[in-house]
Motif scaffolding. Structure first.
Motif, PDB file in Angstrom:
ATOM      1  N   ILE A 190      81.063  65.676 166.062  1.00  0.00           N
ATOM      2  CA  ILE A 190      80.090  66.622 166.592  1.00  0.00           C
ATOM      3  C   ILE A 190      79.420  67.346 165.437  1.00  0.00           C
ATOM      4  CG2 ILE A 190      79.756  68.574 168.160  1.00  0.00           C
ATOM      5  CD1 ILE A 190      82.561  67.735 169.354  1.00  0.00           C
ATOM      6  N   THR A 191      78.091  67.359 165.443  1.00  0.00           N
ATOM      7  CA  THR A 191      77.325  68.017 164.387  1.00  0.00           C
ATOM      8  C   THR A 191      76.383  69.051 164.996  1.00  0.00           C
ATOM      9  OG1 THR A 191      75.780  66.138 164.448  1.00  0.00           O
ATOM     10  CG2 THR A 191      77.487  66.112 162.738  1.00  0.00           C
ATOM     11  N   SER A 192      75.636  69.732 164.142  1.00  0.00           N
ATOM     12  CA  SER A 192      74.902  70.930 164.539  1.00  0.00           C
ATOM     13  C   SER A 192      73.705  70.623 165.427  1.00  0.00           C
ATOM     14  CB  SER A 192      74.435  71.687 163.297  1.00  0.00           C
ATOM     15  OG  SER A 192      73.746  72.868 163.666  1.00  0.00           O
ATOM     16  N   ARG A 193      73.454  71.543 166.339  1.00  0.00           N
ATOM     17  CA  ARG A 193      72.241  71.555 167.142  1.00  0.00           C
ATOM     18  C   ARG A 193      71.250  72.609 166.647  1.00  0.00           C
ATOM     19  NH1 ARG A 193      72.022  68.946 172.777  1.00  0.00           N
ATOM     20  NH2 ARG A 193      73.565  67.308 172.489  1.00  0.00           N
ATOM     21  N   GLY A 194      71.458  73.102 165.445  1.00  0.00           N
ATOM     22  CA  GLY A 194      70.529  74.063 164.879  1.00  0.00           C
ATOM     23  C   GLY A 194      71.071  75.481 164.885  1.00  0.00           C
ATOM     24  N   SER A 195      70.310  76.390 164.319  1.00  0.00           N
ATOM     25  CA  SER A 195      70.734  77.780 164.175  1.00  0.00           C
ATOM     26  C   SER A 195      70.062  78.722 165.168  1.00  0.00           C
ATOM     27  CB  SER A 195      70.446  78.271 162.750  1.00  0.00           C
ATOM     28  OG  SER A 195      69.052  78.174 162.464  1.00  0.00           O
ATOM     29  N   GLN A 196      69.358  78.204 166.132  1.00  0.00           N
ATOM     30  CA  GLN A 196      68.721  79.021 167.159  1.00  0.00           C
ATOM     31  C   GLN A 196      68.877  78.335 168.508  1.00  0.00           C
ATOM     32  OE1 GLN A 196      67.586  82.061 166.799  1.00  0.00           O
ATOM     33  NE2 GLN A 196      67.952  82.030 164.576  1.00  0.00           N
ATOM     34  N   PRO A 197      68.953  79.086 169.617  1.00  0.00           N
ATOM     35  CA  PRO A 197      68.893  80.541 169.690  1.00  0.00           C
ATOM     36  C   PRO A 197      70.226  81.192 169.357  1.00  0.00           C
ATOM     37  CG  PRO A 197      69.171  79.608 171.860  1.00  0.00           C
ATOM     38  CD  PRO A 197      69.029  78.442 170.928  1.00  0.00           C
ATOM     39  N   ARG A 198      70.272  82.519 169.423  1.00  0.00           N
ATOM     40  CA  ARG A 198      71.488  83.306 169.220  1.00  0.00           C
ATOM     41  C   ARG A 198      72.156  82.982 167.889  1.00  0.00           C
ATOM     42  NH1 ARG A 198      73.411  86.070 173.662  1.00  0.00           N
ATOM     43  NH2 ARG A 198      72.181  85.787 175.571  1.00  0.00           N
ATOM     44  N   ASN A 199      71.340  82.695 166.882  1.00  0.00           N
ATOM     45  CA  ASN A 199      71.852  82.344 165.551  1.00  0.00           C
ATOM     46  C   ASN A 199      72.805  81.152 165.604  1.00  0.00           C
ATOM     47  OD1 ASN A 199      70.453  84.442 164.129  1.00  0.00           O
ATOM     48  ND2 ASN A 199      71.992  85.904 164.876  1.00  0.00           N
ATOM     49  N   GLY A 200      72.630  80.315 166.605  1.00  0.00           N
ATOM     50  CA  GLY A 200      73.441  79.101 166.730  1.00  0.00           C
ATOM     51  C   GLY A 200      74.751  79.282 167.459  1.00  0.00           C
ATOM     52  N   ALA A 273      76.050  73.889 183.558  1.00  0.00           N
ATOM     53  CA  ALA A 273      75.123  73.826 182.435  1.00  0.00           C
ATOM     54  C   ALA A 273      74.138  74.975 182.592  1.00  0.00           C
ATOM     55  CB  ALA A 273      74.387  72.486 182.418  1.00  0.00           C
ATOM     56  N   PHE A 274      73.567  75.424 181.488  1.00  0.00           N
ATOM     57  CA  PHE A 274      72.691  76.581 181.566  1.00  0.00           C
ATOM     58  C   PHE A 274      71.731  76.580 180.388  1.00  0.00           C
ATOM     59  CE2 PHE A 274      75.528  78.072 178.377  1.00  0.00           C
ATOM     60  CZ  PHE A 274      76.807  77.811 178.845  1.00  0.00           C
ATOM     61  N   ASP A 275      70.745  77.429 180.488  1.00  0.00           N
ATOM     62  CA  ASP A 275      69.742  77.576 179.441  1.00  0.00           C
ATOM     63  C   ASP A 275      70.351  78.375 178.289  1.00  0.00           C
ATOM     64  OD1 ASP A 275      67.571  77.997 177.847  1.00  0.00           O
ATOM     65  OD2 ASP A 275      66.397  79.103 179.329  1.00  0.00           O
ATOM     66  N   ILE A 276      70.524  77.731 177.142  1.00  0.00           N
ATOM     67  CA  ILE A 276      71.182  78.407 176.023  1.00  0.00           C
ATOM     68  C   ILE A 276      70.325  79.528 175.448  1.00  0.00           C
ATOM     69  CG2 ILE A 276      72.587  76.410 175.408  1.00  0.00           C
ATOM     70  CD1 ILE A 276      70.581  75.769 173.219  1.00  0.00           C
ATOM     71  N   ALA A 277      69.037  79.538 175.764  1.00  0.00           N
ATOM     72  CA  ALA A 277      68.160  80.603 175.283  1.00  0.00           C
ATOM     73  C   ALA A 277      68.119  81.789 176.243  1.00  0.00           C
ATOM     74  CB  ALA A 277      66.746  80.058 175.080  1.00  0.00           C
ATOM     75  N   SER A 278      68.859  81.721 177.344  1.00  0.00           N
ATOM     76  CA  SER A 278      68.838  82.793 178.327  1.00  0.00           C
ATOM     77  C   SER A 278      69.372  84.095 177.736  1.00  0.00           C
ATOM     78  CB  SER A 278      69.681  82.392 179.538  1.00  0.00           C
ATOM     79  OG  SER A 278      69.898  83.493 180.400  1.00  0.00           O
ATOM     80  N   PHE A 282      76.018  86.848 181.007  1.00  0.00           N
ATOM     81  CA  PHE A 282      77.074  85.853 180.841  1.00  0.00           C
ATOM     82  C   PHE A 282      76.922  85.127 179.512  1.00  0.00           C
ATOM     83  CE2 PHE A 282      78.082  85.060 185.638  1.00  0.00           C
ATOM     84  CZ  PHE A 282      78.688  86.298 185.692  1.00  0.00           C
ATOM     85  N   MET A 283      75.695  84.844 179.122  1.00  0.00           N
ATOM     86  CA  MET A 283      75.489  84.194 177.828  1.00  0.00           C
ATOM     87  C   MET A 283      75.882  85.121 176.683  1.00  0.00           C
ATOM     88  SD  MET A 283      74.766  81.058 177.506  1.00  0.00           S
ATOM     89  CE  MET A 283      74.266  81.177 175.787  1.00  0.00           C
ATOM     90  N   ASP A 284      75.755  86.448 176.878  1.00  0.00           N
ATOM     91  CA  ASP A 284      76.230  87.381 175.864  1.00  0.00           C
ATOM     92  C   ASP A 284      77.736  87.217 175.650  1.00  0.00           C
ATOM     93  OD1 ASP A 284      73.686  88.416 175.551  1.00  0.00           O
ATOM     94  OD2 ASP A 284      74.022  90.117 176.874  1.00  0.00           O
ATOM     95  N   LEU A 285      78.478  87.115 176.760  1.00  0.00           N
ATOM     96  CA  LEU A 285      79.922  86.937 176.654  1.00  0.00           C
ATOM     97  C   LEU A 285      80.274  85.620 175.968  1.00  0.00           C
ATOM     98  CD1 LEU A 285      81.355  88.148 180.100  1.00  0.00           C
ATOM     99  CD2 LEU A 285      81.137  89.422 177.962  1.00  0.00           C
ATOM    100  N   SER A 287      78.416  83.730 173.996  1.00  0.00           N
ATOM    101  CA  SER A 287      78.012  83.755 172.594  1.00  0.00           C
ATOM    102  C   SER A 287      78.996  84.560 171.766  1.00  0.00           C
ATOM    103  CB  SER A 287      76.604  84.337 172.462  1.00  0.00           C
ATOM    104  OG  SER A 287      76.171  84.340 171.124  1.00  0.00           O
ATOM    105  N   ALA A 288      79.467  85.683 172.303  1.00  0.00           N
ATOM    106  CA  ALA A 288      80.476  86.474 171.596  1.00  0.00           C
ATOM    107  C   ALA A 288      81.766  85.684 171.423  1.00  0.00           C
ATOM    108  CB  ALA A 288      80.741  87.773 172.350  1.00  0.00           C
ATOM    109  N   SER A 289      82.116  84.890 172.428  1.00  0.00           N
ATOM    110  CA  SER A 289      83.315  84.057 172.328  1.00  0.00           C
ATOM    111  C   SER A 289      83.160  83.011 171.231  1.00  0.00           C
ATOM    112  CB  SER A 289      83.597  83.391 173.679  1.00  0.00           C
ATOM    113  OG  SER A 289      84.868  82.776 173.699  1.00  0.00           O
ATOM    114  N   CYS A 290      81.973  82.440 171.098  1.00  0.00           N
ATOM    115  CA  CYS A 290      81.729  81.468 170.030  1.00  0.00           C
ATOM    116  C   CYS A 290      81.897  82.096 168.642  1.00  0.00           C
ATOM    117  CB  CYS A 290      80.327  80.876 170.162  1.00  0.00           C
ATOM    118  SG  CYS A 290      80.161  79.651 171.499  1.00  0.00           S
ATOM    119  N   GLN A 291      81.751  83.415 168.560  1.00  0.00           N
ATOM    120  CA  GLN A 291      81.912  84.120 167.291  1.00  0.00           C
ATOM    121  C   GLN A 291      83.321  84.688 167.116  1.00  0.00           C
ATOM    122  OE1 GLN A 291      78.306  86.683 166.377  1.00  0.00           O
ATOM    123  NE2 GLN A 291      77.824  86.052 168.486  1.00  0.00           N
TER     124      GLN A 291
END
Length: 363
Positions: A190-200, A273-278, A282-285, A287-291
């Motif tokens: 698995i490789t990167s899908r980029g650094s945006q949105p949400r700084n990746g 599945a959902f819009d990662i740019a939303s 819920f995406m805040d939670l 994204s925080a988990s990814c960090q």
């Protein structure tokens, strides 16, 4: 892991349709295009949580969600037997590594040295000997599978002594023997899908439960063959410790996920599945988990592994272990997964067969 799986059967068009649906629902909930603001305060949070459960998740199935499981404490789950029949290792196999409990409520453990450096090197060399990596049908070049996965590679795995030792180790760890009605290990790069949105900081493939399409999966061992410098965490957003002010929002997320719990009429679809740019809360939670700031979040480290339960000790589904693989920000994430299923004689539906036939290790 989910999320993120080489055997995902959904086409790009289907994923696009679900993403568009999530965007429309989120826009409607926010009042005609104004994004919902994330807040941890009182009435605002309660209102956001109520809107979230109704608006964010996709095409609810007609089945009602299963009842919540009985409470399981960290100590009771940690001391409970893994399975009624513990399996011995061969005399020349290394002992099982120590486990660190990450969440007793969910049943998630980490093992720092599950694979040796020699085993990891061997596995990577085995992939290279069978054509290396190739884009997968589900994830393209950023979720690559073994090039000869459908030709020579399965035969090589079934006759490889290192794989045989790892299969025995996983069986001993989970208490479930190797049997014909489960898949052999699967590998992905698995490789990167980029650094945006949400700084990746997002999961490219959404959230899923391990029983998605496979209702008798009981436990999973996810092994990391590379260390990822940044990103690539495996997350369990319904697990782990929680700040009190975020409890209503996570409960709303859990309720929404349970509404996606598919039964036999949907072939046990259990994924979102959902819009990662939303800008949805819920995406805040997530994204925080990814960090590493929310839920259980495990960074990939070469040779380490995680074990998690898709079933409770009662053999009822574990509704808390929805999970995902976060975007890789630097390097590549090579994983190997083993999905342990109940043997056919221990299933409530012993004649059930999956839509996609098992690619089994033994016959």
């Amino acid at each position: 892991m989910g999320t993120q799986r080489a055997r995902r059967r959904h086409t790009a068009a289907e994923r696009a349709t679900r993403t568009n649906s999530a965007t429309e629902l989120s826009t409607a909930a926010s009042g005609g295009g104004q994004p919902l603001a994330f807040s941890t305060g009182g009435a605002t949070l309660a209102l956001v949580a109520a809107l979230c459960s109704a608006a964010w998740l996709l095409f609810p199935f007609p089945l009602p969600p299963p009842p919540p499981p009985p409470p399981v404490t960290s100590s009771s789950r940690n001391n409970a037997p893994l399975h009624p029949s513990q399996l011995p290792l061969q005399t020349d196999d290394p002992p099982l590594p120590n486990r660190t409990l990450l969440c007793g409520r969910c049943g998630v453990w980490r093992m720092d040295k599950f694979l040796s450096d020699a085993e990891v090197d061997h596995l990577l060399a085995l992939v290279a000997a069978h054509g290396g990596w190739a884009p997968s049908a589900s994830g393209g070049a950023t979720f690559a599978e073994v090039r000869q996965l459908r030709s020579t590679f399965p035969h090589a795995m079934r006759h490889d002594p290192v794989l045989a030792a790892i299969e025995r180790r996983v069986a001993a760890l989970t208490g479930i023997p190797v049997h014909p009605h489960e898949d052999m290990v699967s590998l992905a790069n698995i490789t990167s899908r980029g650094s945006q949105p949400r700084n990746g900081h997002f999961p490219p493939f959404g959230l899923h439960h391990e029983s998605d399409g496979r209702p008798f999966r009981a436990r999973t061992v996810l092994m990391y063959l590379t260390t990822v410098p940044r990103g690539g965490h495996t997350i369990f957003p319904l697990c782990g410790k929680l700040r009190p002010e975020l409890k209503p929002l996570r409960e709303s997320l859990q309720e929404g996920l349970l509404a996606q719990w598919g039964g036999p009429e949907s072939h046990y679809q259990r994924h979102v599945a959902f819009d990662i740019a939303s800008e949805h809360p819920f995406m805040d939670l997530i994204s925080a988990s990814c960090q590493g700031k929310f839920g259980v979040s495990v960074p990939p480290v070469r040779g380490s592994a995680i074990l998690f339960d898709s079933m409770l000790p009662t053999r009822e589904p574990n509704p808390l272990t929805w999970h995902a693989g976060c975007n890789v920000l630097e390097g590549s994430k090579v994983i190997m997964q083993k999905f342990k299923e109940l043997p056919r004689g221990e299933r409530s539906l012993p004649d059930w067969e999956p839509e996609v036939p098992y690619q089994n290790y033994v016959f």
